[in-house]
Write a protein that holds these residues in place. Structure first.
Motif, PDB file in Angstrom:
ATOM      1  N   SER A 195       0.836  -1.197   0.000  1.00  0.00           N
ATOM      2  CA  SER A 195       0.000   0.000   0.000  1.00  0.00           C
ATOM      3  C   SER A 195       0.871   1.246   0.000  1.00  0.00           C
ATOM      4  O   SER A 195       2.069   1.198   0.267  1.00  0.00           O
ATOM      5  N   LEU A 196       0.234   2.374  -0.299  1.00  0.00           N
ATOM      6  CA  LEU A 196       0.872   3.688  -0.234  1.00  0.00           C
ATOM      7  C   LEU A 196       2.140   3.739  -1.084  1.00  0.00           C
ATOM      8  O   LEU A 196       3.237   3.982  -0.602  1.00  0.00           O
ATOM      9  N   ASN A 197       1.957   3.513  -2.412  1.00  0.00           N
ATOM     10  CA  ASN A 197       3.049   3.648  -3.368  1.00  0.00           C
ATOM     11  C   ASN A 197       4.203   2.687  -3.123  1.00  0.00           C
ATOM     12  O   ASN A 197       5.370   3.035  -3.308  1.00  0.00           O
ATOM     13  N   SER A 198       3.887   1.494  -2.705  1.00  0.00           N
ATOM     14  CA  SER A 198       4.929   0.492  -2.488  1.00  0.00           C
ATOM     15  C   SER A 198       5.028  -0.438  -3.690  1.00  0.00           C
ATOM     16  O   SER A 198       4.087  -0.599  -4.469  1.00  0.00           O
ATOM     17  N   LEU A 199       6.198  -1.064  -3.834  1.00  0.00           N
ATOM     18  CA  LEU A 199       6.467  -1.950  -4.950  1.00  0.00           C
ATOM     19  C   LEU A 199       6.961  -3.283  -4.426  1.00  0.00           C
ATOM     20  O   LEU A 199       7.895  -3.345  -3.614  1.00  0.00           O
ATOM     21  N   THR A 200       6.331  -4.357  -4.883  1.00  0.00           N
ATOM     22  CA  THR A 200       6.801  -5.699  -4.565  1.00  0.00           C
ATOM     23  C   THR A 200       7.194  -6.396  -5.860  1.00  0.00           C
ATOM     24  O   THR A 200       6.532  -6.248  -6.883  1.00  0.00           O
ATOM     25  N   SER A 201       8.286  -7.131  -5.811  1.00  0.00           N
ATOM     26  CA  SER A 201       8.739  -7.901  -6.966  1.00  0.00           C
ATOM     27  C   SER A 201       9.087  -9.295  -6.480  1.00  0.00           C
ATOM     28  O   SER A 201       9.466  -9.484  -5.313  1.00  0.00           O
ATOM     29  N   GLY A 202       8.968 -10.276  -7.363  1.00  0.00           N
ATOM     30  CA  GLY A 202       9.312 -11.602  -6.907  1.00  0.00           C
ATOM     31  C   GLY A 202       9.242 -12.657  -7.982  1.00  0.00           C
ATOM     32  O   GLY A 202       8.707 -12.431  -9.074  1.00  0.00           O
ATOM     33  N   ARG A 203       9.817 -13.814  -7.648  1.00  0.00           N
ATOM     34  CA  ARG A 203       9.722 -14.987  -8.508  1.00  0.00           C
ATOM     35  C   ARG A 203       9.794 -16.226  -7.611  1.00  0.00           C
ATOM     36  O   ARG A 203      10.241 -16.167  -6.468  1.00  0.00           O
ATOM     37  N   SER A 204       9.303 -17.335  -8.153  1.00  0.00           N
ATOM     38  CA  SER A 204       9.295 -18.605  -7.422  1.00  0.00           C
ATOM     39  C   SER A 204       8.605 -18.444  -6.071  1.00  0.00           C
ATOM     40  O   SER A 204       9.143 -18.804  -5.030  1.00  0.00           O
ATOM     41  N   LEU A 205       7.385 -17.905  -6.108  1.00  0.00           N
ATOM     42  CA  LEU A 205       6.631 -17.639  -4.891  1.00  0.00           C
ATOM     43  C   LEU A 205       5.565 -18.704  -4.682  1.00  0.00           C
ATOM     44  O   LEU A 205       4.898 -19.134  -5.634  1.00  0.00           O
ATOM     45  N   THR A 206       5.391 -19.097  -3.438  1.00  0.00           N
ATOM     46  CA  THR A 206       4.276 -19.945  -3.045  1.00  0.00           C
ATOM     47  C   THR A 206       3.443 -19.167  -2.047  1.00  0.00           C
ATOM     48  O   THR A 206       3.907 -18.872  -0.941  1.00  0.00           O
TER      49      THR A 206
END
Length: 480
Positions: free
Chosen positions: A401-412
């Motif tokens: 929230s509030l202009n945050s960025l999440t990135s990822g790979r190989s997620l469960t």
């Protein structure tokens, strides 16, 4: 006169060194390096601990024996006449406040359950004061504190506490300050920081302050007052094979441009499985704030803390596991598993965040801080997740929230009671396919959550990239 040096390494290539009368001698030594590396808002920083171990003491070193009977000051008398490199063997129960000042390479060694109990002088009278002394060693002693002061105070000095129990101080159990360093090995630091009247908390188990450092191996910090371990004001903590549990406040508190590293299993000691455990504390397991840094890799356990597992505020955290079969685990905490606010971080290479929000505060803090989630990014945070499992949490799995960025790979991300991925207030998630070399990554699987696999709560939030592993429907704008 010995020459002493200290060094910080920036960007792995530039060395800033200075000399001081309070740090490392350049004679009779073996260098032991422990390098802690972090990425702070895109800048790579290395912190170099240089610990010099004396191979041979001075030729004139002597060994003396002291038997304490609970009266007088026999141990202080022996310290007063000691020379560099001497060893003092102590037996019995000493009731005195001992000052070790301007003596290098002194060893005080307990035998037969020897104890050192405070003289009860109040503020300014620690049970043991180490000042302007170097390569000091305290072994196999029980050090009992009392009202108004610390049990052990290290000031402008360095040394080792090994095989000791430090307890019962109204102040800090061990206080390391003013450009000092201490190794705490195979020791117990417990029940410090409480008022003798039981009316409040005043200190921590271990306090590291003002350009100081502590390395811990195989030690336990438990049942203390304000925090288990407090690291502040440009100080550093290295933790390995140690437990911080059942303290009244936070387990480990890192603030004011300080850093802590949780070291993983040492491949050179395959018969010993070395992890750090932060559990059962009355606040947050690890609390990072004020441009500080948390790093580490290993099968560490952060669980059953009353508030959050880890909180990172205006700081950076890099945490990974040991392997697929030995992940770092953050679970069964009272509130969120990992909470970022105005911070950067990486939960990569085998981290499991599960079954959190067991006992959230009532009432909940204002949104978004009060949103139930396993991993939460708020206030312009940016985090990356790789080979990360977020499962069985009450609330959303991954929340931004509030202009945050999440990135990822190989997620469960499975079995959470809210959405698997939830984005709101102009936040986004960029999901990448698993790596193929050198070891193929785990395919992403975001399914089996009570809510949607992905849900964007407003038109300014989005997800992008590879959504192959997302169960349908996806209630988000998917950018290509």
């Amino acid at each position: 006169m010995s020459t002493w040096v200290s060094a910080f390494y920036l960007d792995d290539c530039t060395t800033v060194a200075y000399t001081t009368a309070n740090l490392i001698p350049l004679k009779h030594y073996e260098v032991l390096e422990a390098v802690m590396k972090f990425t702070i808002f895109g800048i790579r920083v290395s912190f170099l601990f240089l610990l010099l171990l004396v191979l041979t003491g001075p030729a004139w070193a002597a060994t003396v024996s002291v038997t304490c009977t609970g009266s007088g000051t026999p141990l202080q008398a022996a310290v007063n006449t000691a020379a560099e490199g001497d060893t003092i063997n102590v037996s019995g129960s000493c009731s005195e406040c001992v000052k070790v000042t301007n003596i290098d390479q002194l060893t005080i060694q307990g035998t037969g359950g020897a104890t050192l109990t405070s003289c009860g002088g109040g503020p300014g009278y620690p049970t043991l004061l180490l000042q302007n002394s170097h390569l000091f060693r305290l072994q196999n002693m029980t050090v009992n504190g009392s009202s108004g002061s610390d049990a052990i105070l290290v000031n402008l000095a360095d040394g080792t506490v090994e095989g000791c129990t430090v307890q019962g101080a109204e102040g800090n159990g061990i206080n390391v300050q003013n450009n000092s360093s201490l190794a705490v090995n195979g020791s117990m630091v417990q029940n410090n920081g409480f008022s003798g009247s039981g009316s409040g908390t005043f200190g921590s188990g271990i306090n590291v302050n003002k350009l100081s450092s502590v390395t811990m191996y195989g030690s336990i910090v438990q049942g203390n007052g304000t925090s288990g371990i407090n690291v502040s004001n440009f100080s550093a903590l290295a933790l390995q094979a140690s437990t911080v549990q059942n303290n009244t406040g936070n387990g480990v508190n890192i603030s004011n441009s300080s850093l802590a590293n949780l070291f993983g299993d040492n491949p050179n000691t395959p018969s010993v499985f070395e992890i750090d455990e932060i559990a059962g504390n009355g606040g947050t397991g690890i609390f990072v704030s004020g441009l500080s840094n948390l790093g580490g890799g290993g099968a560490h356990l952060i669980h059953h803390n009353a508030f959050r597992g880890i909180q990172v505020g205006n700081s950076n955290a890099q945490l990974g596991g040991q392997s697929r079969t030995q992940p770092a685990e953050i679970h069964d905490n009272g509130f969120q598993g990992v909470f970022f606010v105005s911070s950067t971080g990486n939960l990569g290479n085998y981290v499991k965040v599960y079954q959190n929000n067991l006992n959230p505060p009532v009432p909940l803090p204002p949104s978004p801080g009060g949103i139930l989630c396993g991993v939460c990014a708020n206030g312009g945070s940016s985090i990356f997740l790789n080979e990360t499992e977020i499962s069985g949490n009450t609330g959303h799995g991954l929340f931004a929230s509030l202009n945050s960025l999440t990135s990822g790979r190989s997620l469960t991300i499975t079995g959470n009671t809210g959405d698997g991925v939830h984005m709101e207030t102009a936040s986004g998630g960029n999901f990448q396919p698993p790596v193929t070399t050198p070891t193929p990554g785990t395919p992403t699987n975001i399914s089996g959550n009570t809510g949607n696999s992905a849900n964007c709560a407003d038109s300014f939030s989005w997800i992008a990239g590879d959504t192959t592993g997302f169960a349908k429907p996806i209630k988000c704008t998917v950018l290509k």
